[in-house]
Design a protein around this motif. Sequence first.
Motif, short mmCIF file in Angstrom:
data_model
loop_
_atom_site.label_atom_id
_atom_site.label_comp_id
_atom_site.label_asym_id
_atom_site.label_seq_id
_atom_site.Cartn_x
_atom_site.Cartn_y
_atom_site.Cartn_z
N GLY A 54 0.80 -1.22 0.00
CA GLY A 54 0.00 0.00 0.00
C GLY A 54 0.83 1.27 0.00
N ASP A 55 2.10 1.17 -0.40
CA ASP A 55 2.97 2.36 -0.45
C ASP A 55 2.44 3.36 -1.47
N THR A 56 2.81 4.64 -1.29
CA THR A 56 2.42 5.67 -2.25
C THR A 56 3.60 6.61 -2.51
N GLY A 57 3.45 7.45 -3.52
CA GLY A 57 4.51 8.42 -3.84
C GLY A 57 4.30 9.76 -3.16
N GLU A 58 3.45 9.80 -2.13
CA GLU A 58 3.12 11.09 -1.53
C GLU A 58 4.35 11.81 -0.96
N PHE A 59 5.21 11.05 -0.28
CA PHE A 59 6.42 11.65 0.31
C PHE A 59 7.70 11.20 -0.38
N ALA A 60 7.74 9.96 -0.78
CA ALA A 60 8.92 9.39 -1.46
C ALA A 60 10.20 9.80 -0.73
N CYS A 61 11.17 10.36 -1.45
CA CYS A 61 12.45 10.77 -0.82
C CYS A 61 12.39 12.25 -0.40
N ASP A 62 11.21 12.85 -0.51
CA ASP A 62 11.05 14.27 -0.18
C ASP A 62 12.07 15.14 -0.91
N HIS A 63 12.42 14.71 -2.08
CA HIS A 63 13.44 15.43 -2.86
C HIS A 63 12.98 16.85 -3.20
N TYR A 64 11.66 17.05 -3.30
CA TYR A 64 11.15 18.40 -3.63
C TYR A 64 11.66 19.41 -2.61
N HIS A 65 11.77 18.98 -1.36
CA HIS A 65 12.27 19.90 -0.32
C HIS A 65 13.75 19.72 -0.03
N ARG A 66 14.31 18.60 -0.45
CA ARG A 66 15.71 18.28 -0.09
C ARG A 66 16.63 18.28 -1.31
N TYR A 67 16.16 18.88 -2.40
CA TYR A 67 16.95 18.79 -3.64
C TYR A 67 18.36 19.37 -3.47
N ALA A 68 18.50 20.41 -2.65
CA ALA A 68 19.82 21.06 -2.54
C ALA A 68 20.84 20.08 -1.92
N GLN A 69 20.42 19.40 -0.83
CA GLN A 69 21.33 18.41 -0.23
C GLN A 69 21.60 17.26 -1.20
N ASP A 70 20.57 16.89 -1.95
CA ASP A 70 20.77 15.78 -2.88
C ASP A 70 21.76 16.15 -3.99
N VAL A 71 21.72 17.39 -4.44
CA VAL A 71 22.71 17.83 -5.43
C VAL A 71 24.10 17.85 -4.79
N ASP A 72 24.17 18.32 -3.55
CA ASP A 72 25.47 18.34 -2.87
C ASP A 72 26.03 16.92 -2.72
N LEU A 73 25.14 15.99 -2.47
CA LEU A 73 25.55 14.59 -2.36
C LEU A 73 26.15 14.09 -3.68
N MET A 74 25.51 14.46 -4.78
CA MET A 74 26.05 14.06 -6.10
C MET A 74 27.39 14.70 -6.36
N ALA A 75 27.52 15.96 -5.94
CA ALA A 75 28.80 16.65 -6.12
C ALA A 75 29.88 15.95 -5.30
N GLU A 76 29.49 15.54 -4.11
CA GLU A 76 30.38 14.78 -3.22
C GLU A 76 30.85 13.48 -3.89
N LEU A 77 29.92 12.80 -4.57
CA LEU A 77 30.28 11.56 -5.27
C LEU A 77 31.15 11.84 -6.49
N GLY A 78 31.04 13.04 -7.00
CA GLY A 78 31.90 13.41 -8.14
C GLY A 78 31.36 12.99 -9.50
N VAL A 79 30.04 12.82 -9.63
CA VAL A 79 29.49 12.41 -10.93
C VAL A 79 29.57 13.55 -11.94
N ASP A 80 29.67 13.17 -13.22
CA ASP A 80 29.73 14.17 -14.30
C ASP A 80 28.34 14.69 -14.64
N ALA A 81 27.32 13.85 -14.45
CA ALA A 81 26.00 14.17 -14.99
C ALA A 81 24.89 13.57 -14.13
N TYR A 82 23.74 14.22 -14.19
CA TYR A 82 22.56 13.74 -13.47
C TYR A 82 21.40 13.67 -14.45
N ARG A 83 20.75 12.51 -14.49
CA ARG A 83 19.54 12.34 -15.31
C ARG A 83 18.34 12.40 -14.38
#
Length: 448
Positions: A54-83
């Motif tokens: 019965g899971d839903t996508g209502e909250f998911a990873c809350d990326h809508y509010h946490r996108y800045a940290q998530d981008v910082d995390l990707m920068a930390e990993l050192g990826v060239d690109a994000y899809r």
Amino acid sequence: SSPRLSPPAALAGPDFLWGVATASFQIEGAWATDGRLPCIWGTFCNTPGKILNGDTGEFACDHYHRYAQDVDLMAELGVDAYRLSTAWGRVMDEQGKPNHKGLDFYKRLLDRLQEKGIQRWVTLYHWDLPQYLEDRGGWLNRDTAYRFAEYADLMSRELAGRVDGWMTLNEPWCSAFLGYGNGHHAPGKANIAYVRPAMHHLLLGHGLALPALKANDPGAKRGIVANVGRGTSDSAAPEDQDAAMLYEVQHNNWVLDPLLKGHYPKALERLWPESRPLVLEGDMATISQPMDFLGINYYFRTNVRSDGKDGFVDTPLADVERTQMGWEVHPQGLQDLLVGFKAQYGDKLPPIYITENGMASDDAVGADGQVHDTQRISFLNRHFEALAGAKAKGVDIRGYFCWSLMDNFEWAFGYERRFGLVHVDYETQKRTPKDSALQLKEFLAARG
Ligand code: GBH
């Protein structure tokens, strides 16, 4: 200590792009925030029995509010690109007018990626069709293709200069077959007669969108993302070999032939004579316009046998390695498919990016605070080898995006299947890079 992630040298050069991928509905949450309209996946989640637990996508990873940290995390990993993908219902209302709150979210996200030097690869449609369009017939209605082109036009005007690569559709096979054929995905329609019309309208929408993307954002690359599957048979009997061929026609050529050859494969008439789409004059030319790249998503091989009629049946092999999804680990299939596409499409095959590959495992944070996802590291290593092999055989492969940056809403399987390089605790929203992510970081940094 954990096994090492070690991509071959052929994939470590400066001209090979390394990225991670996600999709809007799977990570954003905030499904009614800032004027976001309901979409078919929200409706599906609210229909009892459709999603595991019965899971839903209502909250998911809350990326809508946490996108800045998530981008910082990707920068930390050192990826060239994000899809990433954008949610149609966040950015456009029923009259086709822009919703600036939704657009601003994507502008902030894309700008932060740019600040961190991460390329931005944007999919316009990763399955979250606005519900009002489904109420008018969804992808069974030809008009939806034109609405999609309007949405692509709006996005490429609003986001021009902020995107490196545009992808029109993610996996039209899944939208058509799982959404309208067997009903495992939203909108949950189950009628085989629907699948070819749905596919035709999806591909038409793709073709109608291409000129707008080019006109509005000429500096960006344009392509589409197809899921492909390897089909083989453990039986040498002619009817079983024929069944394996039909599996690949159904999963691969049904999508790639119209895009790259301008016609549907003949074998579809054997598979689904009852599902012929209405193809109007000019449609196939619209669909087969040239693209700058082709995105390929690869996960597994399926063993099939003949069903005794004009089709195939899955015949699972015993004693093969499988993932948490039950999917067979079969890296050679990736190489065989890519080499096969080169043989089938020749010069018509655009440069390829692997836009998704990865696996689910039942990962948990251990007492040491770490996530030892050893099967994933081994899985990835073997797929990197297979990819380098395809490159050595002359296939033009430009990059690889791992599915996924982080654990997320795995569609009908909810949160129980974990595809992330980064572990997500859904109680606290804490992100913990798994061993695979830490290993990827080391490899990316060592490239020099
Ligand atoms: C991708 O789809 C999605 O793009 C992504 O959103 C998702 O999270 C990820 O992969 C992991 O699942 O013939 O009925 O046995 C996966 C695509 C799923 C396509 C299984 C083929 C076979 C279905 N694949 N599928 S069936």
